[in-house]
Design a protein around this motif. Sequence first.
Motif, PDB file in Angstrom:
ATOM      1  N   GLU A  91       0.815  -1.191   0.214  1.00 26.95           N
ATOM      2  CA  GLU A  91      -0.202   0.063   0.068  1.00 26.95           C
ATOM      3  C   GLU A  91       0.788   1.307   0.092  1.00 26.95           C
ATOM      4  N   TYR A  92       1.903   1.315   0.990  1.00 22.44           N
ATOM      5  CA  TYR A  92       2.991   2.515   0.820  1.00 22.44           C
ATOM      6  C   TYR A  92       3.397   2.715  -0.586  1.00 22.44           C
TER       7      TYR A  92
ATOM      8  N   HIS B  90       2.660   6.000  -3.006  1.00 22.24           N
ATOM      9  CA  HIS B  90       3.633   6.879  -3.449  1.00 22.24           C
ATOM     10  C   HIS B  90       4.176   6.750  -5.063  1.00 22.24           C
ATOM     11  N   CYS B  91       4.051   5.565  -5.652  1.00 24.73           N
ATOM     12  CA  CYS B  91       4.323   5.574  -6.907  1.00 24.73           C
ATOM     13  C   CYS B  91       3.235   6.293  -7.897  1.00 24.73           C
TER      14      CYS B  91
ATOM     15  N   ILE C 244       7.069   4.154   8.566  1.00 23.24           N
ATOM     16  CA  ILE C 244       5.704   3.543   8.706  1.00 23.24           C
ATOM     17  C   ILE C 244       5.145   2.820   7.666  1.00 23.24           C
ATOM     18  N   ALA C 245       6.086   2.593   6.628  1.00 18.25           N
ATOM     19  CA  ALA C 245       5.814   1.820   5.542  1.00 18.25           C
ATOM     20  C   ALA C 245       5.139   0.108   5.829  1.00 18.25           C
ATOM     21  N   ALA C 246       5.849  -0.263   6.682  1.00 15.75           N
ATOM     22  CA  ALA C 246       5.706  -1.756   6.685  1.00 15.75           C
ATOM     23  C   ALA C 246       5.762  -1.956   8.227  1.00 15.75           C
ATOM     24  N   VAL C 247       4.778  -1.667   9.188  1.00 12.61           N
ATOM     25  CA  VAL C 247       5.041  -1.942  10.578  1.00 12.61           C
ATOM     26  C   VAL C 247       4.489  -3.140  11.103  1.00 12.61           C
TER      27      VAL C 247
END
Length: 312
Positions: free
Chosen positions: A101-102, A106-107, A276-279
């Motif tokens: 999702e992150y 952003h892409c 926070i991209a992959a917590v």
Amino acid sequence: MRPTVLFAGRPDDWPVYAPALRAALKAAELDAELVHHADDPARVDYIVFDPNGPITDFSPFVRCKAVLNLWAGVERIVTNPTLSQPLCRMVDDGLRQGMVEYCVAHCLRHHLDIDRHVLNQDGVWRGSDLPPLATERTIGILGLGQLGAAVGQALAGLGFDVAGWSQSPKDIAGIACASGPEGLNQVLGRAEILILLLPLTDRTRHILNARTLDLLPRGAVVINPGRGALIDDTALLEALGNGRLRHATLDVFTTEPLPPDHPFWAHPQVTVTPHIAAVTRPESAARVIAENIRRGERGEPFLHVVDRARGY
């Protein structure tokens, strides 16, 4: 004998992880003793390990069958000379979905140049600035492990031309895979948006440096949700300043939290997000941990065992 599972994390995480771990152990039909302090390390069978937790010396844990890392990254533990037990990194659906999702968000942000419109609410109609379609944009991914493969396939599903590089050869549907030094140069040369999802090892430290940044197409974007030290910060700032790069979106940093006086904070072409991209999410992580404990109790191979020689 009931296995003893030690949660070796920060004290404020214990109230969050304890119910999730107990529920996962019960669902796996495991009768285990879950503790957050070991009076006798020799009685511990499994360590649920947070690199920010209290344990730095693993030698007293002579009965421990495995150290189960709560993070995807293991660079802060894999070289520990006292670690003799098998080390398992965290690979779970929550981390994977969060990273997808992150990166997709952003892409799309940079692909559509959304900032141009969001940051310029000035009454000027910029309707002639049409972005290309996804099929006309190449996204490069360095690192094609569990996370990199998932991100690449999600982007390919949206129509992007996805080129990926890994240290060993891979074959992943929807991704033009490359490896080796020449493969790295080829991916960098095509990547209008570059995502870094490599583990941090001696071989990958500063893989983005003055030489490799210069291989990117002019005006490229870098997105780093992998490891901060994959990038030479000085070279990145220079590439932003000379127009080689259009923007850098950074979620990880060599020093965390990022110091308040770091130039990234005030740079107009840098987006800072606070790791926070992959917590790691307690519920999904607990299920992975419980499965590995189940395997250990039955003498089955552990999942996601780290190769010490490779560092991940």
